[in-house]
Enzyme design. Structure first.
Site, short mmCIF file in Angstrom:
data_model
loop_
_atom_site.label_atom_id
_atom_site.label_comp_id
_atom_site.label_asym_id
_atom_site.label_seq_id
_atom_site.Cartn_x
_atom_site.Cartn_y
_atom_site.Cartn_z
N HIS A 199 13.53 -6.65 3.34
CA HIS A 199 14.57 -6.47 2.32
C HIS A 199 14.58 -7.56 1.26
CE1 HIS A 199 16.85 -3.61 5.03
NE2 HIS A 199 16.65 -2.98 3.89
N GLU A 442 -5.07 10.24 2.21
CA GLU A 442 -4.62 8.93 2.69
C GLU A 442 -4.99 8.70 4.16
OE1 GLU A 442 -0.41 8.52 2.05
OE2 GLU A 442 0.02 10.57 2.67
N ASP A 466 -1.94 3.94 2.69
CA ASP A 466 -2.19 4.46 4.03
C ASP A 466 -3.68 4.59 4.31
OD1 ASP A 466 0.23 4.86 5.48
OD2 ASP A 466 0.80 6.29 3.92
N CYS A 513 -2.59 6.80 -6.26
CA CYS A 513 -1.16 6.47 -6.34
C CYS A 513 -0.77 5.37 -5.36
CB CYS A 513 -0.30 7.71 -6.12
SG CYS A 513 -0.44 8.39 -4.47
C1 PEP Z 1 0.04 5.57 -0.07
O1 PEP Z 1 -0.02 5.69 1.16
O2 PEP Z 1 -0.81 4.97 -0.75
C2 PEP Z 1 1.18 6.12 -0.81
C3 PEP Z 1 1.23 6.09 -2.11
O3 PEP Z 1 2.21 6.61 -0.08
P1 PEP Z 1 3.32 5.68 0.62
O4 PEP Z 1 3.09 4.27 0.15
O5 PEP Z 1 4.62 6.21 0.17
O6 PEP Z 1 3.03 5.89 2.04
MG MG Z 2 1.24 7.12 2.16
#
Ligand code: PEP
Ligand code: MG
Length: 591
Positions: A199, A442, A466, A513
């Protein structure tokens, strides 16, 4: 008084919030546990002691509500929901009942009753296997500490002792401690414990205060008044720095400042290379992100809308209408030509609803997470798909599926989507019949079958957070294995390479992403490897945009070709090679 008489010591931690700062230390100690008064009360005083307890609960509730409102004013997004756990504990009738029973049965004072109940709850949470639940123990201590201070009639002692600008050094900070410290006097944070997702890290990042966490034992070594350097970009903390270290930090801070000003002029320009090849730079958002957050950084769309934050903010499943409203609001906030990609519910792993009926799992990141959860709960999935489809009439909205690992998952998903479309047609509700569907890559298995996945989807979005965790078997939340979390690992790069090739062979657009998109060194390499678009934490867009504006496309292509020939080397060698090459191309950009 600045004390810099000790020997210089350099500490390495996790870079939780960017920026450099130098200043005097204030050690923020958690002493409440040792200071709780314990005494017996006579039976005639039970009702007045309970009354005192109830007043303390009421006052604490008010304080938490105003802290929460203050936080909402200062930050957007998931961080503003930081105090929801606190409110839940305070509003839980069992908690106050237990405290009252202690007073009645043990004839003890209210402070001691709170202390005992909090210790019992803390012990339960501390022994939980789930990392996220274990971290909630800080919320419990935080509430206990506040209740006891209110019973004693003392203010937030430590916070009120902060009277001049300083760097806070602590073993660990709770969210309410972080936010209740006087913002204008806090120059930086350096904590012994904590991960990048704790946090305090999230709040410091949202507030723009440099921070380094997971340092080790700094709070035992540093003393009030010591001089300290905090570099939240490199994760370095220097106690009793020599003049050379101070000069180095000042130089880095000055470069950063001038550089950040220079980024402003790119705000209204599209992402592109020096030779005018477009590189769309879009944002990762959640339900709390505002349009002004996106405008401030010149985001060109949204590549990842983390829909699970709607669940986390409400602590329950939002209704189909509530979801439709939220997705519609997000799509309408963008320009008509800008795309938004709604990712369906990625619950599980560290993202759980506090009172969910989901059974506990020994390995939640490998368990019933994300698309697996949705396919086992088709009603929940359908409500979300219907909401996304209903919102799709308002703009360029696409849908994306996380954690796809086997082809059957994509096929079942497509089947459920088709059923939802049929239902909506029968109901006479509008939706985009040609809505684009993407697969998040991922999991290594998905990268390896990318060819088949590309046949049955429209685009890929590579979730590197991930993908790295699952490829390298490194818990992305665990600071003690952070060293092994290597984005430039040849295994990760080869999986990305395979995904791009398979996607492009089927004319699928490739977006990244994960956080790798926001590291300019990695973004340029990935661009050279063929990634079409980058989606990232909004406040990293200006830096990445700047870097792309300084290179030509061939620079990136050449870098990728060179790195492909280096897969036999260590990840750190690959990363360093890319960084040095980029530094030669963009010498004036702090990377
Ligand atoms: C990722 O795993 O790269 C992703 C964008 O999803 P999250 O970080 O929400 O798991
Ligand atoms: Mg992810």
């Amino acid at each position: 008084m600045r004390s810099n008489s000790g020997v210089m010591r350099v500490f390495k931690g996790l870079p939780a919030s960017h920026g450099q700062v130098a200043g005097t230390v204030y050690v923020f100690r958690k002493k409440w546990r040792e200071q709780v008064p314990e005494y017996d009360i006579s039976a005639v005083l039970i009702s007045s002691e309970i009354e005192r307890l109830q007043e303390a609960f009421t006052l604490t509730r008010h304080q938490i509500h105003s802290l929460s409102a203050e936080l909402c004013k200062r930050v957007s997004g998931s961080e503003s929901a930081t105090f929801e756990g606190h409110v839940m504990i305070l509003d839980d009738p069992v908690v106050i009942d237990k405290c009252q029973n202690k007073i009645k049965e043990q004839l003890c004072n209210a402070e001691w009753a709170v202390h005992s109940v909090v210790s019992e709850y803390a012990a339960i949470f501390e022994s939980m296997e789930d990392e996220y639940l274990r971290e909630r123990v800080n919320d419990i201590y935080d509430i206990g500490s506040r209740l006891i201070r209110n019973l004693l009639g003392v203010s937030d002692m430590a916070a009120s002792l902060v009277t001049k600008p300083c760097i806070i050094v602590a073993e660990e900070l709770s969210p309410s401690e972080t936010i209740s410290l006087p913002r204008h006097l806090i120059m930086g944070f350096a904590t012994d414990r904590g991960s990048l997702t704790s946090h305090a890290s999230l709040i410091s990042r949202a507030l723009g205060i440099p921070a380094v966490v997971g340092i080790g034992n700094l709070s035992e070594i540093a003393a009030n008044g010591d001089y300290l350097l905090v570099d939240g970009t490199s994760g370095t903390v220097i106690l009793h720095p020599d003049q050379n270290a101070i000069d180095e930090l000042n130089k880095a801070a000055e470069i950063n400042k001038t550089f950040n000003i220079s980024l402003e002029e790119l705000k209204n320009k599209l992402g592109q290379t020096k030779d005018n090849v477009r590189v769309p730079l879009i944002a990762n958002i959640d339900s709390g992100t505002t349009i002004s957050d996106l405008e401030a950084v010149g985001a060109e769309g949204v590549g990842l809308y983390r829909s699970e934050y709607l669940w986390l903010a409400l602590n329950r499943e939002p209704t189909e209408d509530e979801q439709t409203e939220a997705y519609t609001r997000a799509v309408r906030a963008l320009e008509p030509d800008q795309e938004i990609t709604i990712r369906v519910l990625d619950l599980g792993g560290d993202k759980i609803i506090a009172n969910s009926k989901k059974p506990g799992e020994a390995n939640p990141f490998l368990g019933n997470r994300s698309i697996r959860y949705l396919l086992r709960n088709p009603d929940v999935f359908k409500r979300q798909l219907r909401a996304v489809l209903r919102s799709s009439v308002h703009g360029k909205l696409q849908i994306m599926y996380p954690m796809i690992t086997v082809l059957e998952e994509l096929r079942e998903t497509n089947q459920i989507l088709a059923e939802c479309m049929d239902e909506l047609r029968r109901e006479g509700r509008g939706f985009n019949e040609n809505i684009k569907q993407g697969v998040m890559v991922e999991v290594p298995g998905a990268a390896l079958i990318a060819d088949s996945l590309a046949v049955e989807s429209d685009f890929f979005s590579i979730g590197t957070n991930d993908l790295i965790q699952y490829t390298l078997a490194v818990d992305r939340l665990n600071e003690s294995v952070a060293r092994l979390y290597q984005p430039a690992h040849p295994a990760v790069l080869q999986l990305i390479d395979m995904t791009i090739k398979a996607g492009h062979a089927h004319n699928s657009k490739i977006t990244v992403c994960g956080e790798m998109a926001s590291d300019p060194v990695m973004a340029v390499l990935l661009y050279g490897m063929g990634v079409d678009e980058f989606s990232m934490t909004p406040n990293m867009i200006p830096l990445v945009k700047k870097v792309f504006s300084c290179i030509i496309r061939d620079d990136a292509l050449q870098l990728a070709a060179e790195v492909r020939g280096m897969y036999a080397q260590e990840a750190s060698t690959l990363y360093q090679y890319c960084k040095e090459k980029l530094l030669r191309l963009v010498p004036n950009v702090p990377l």
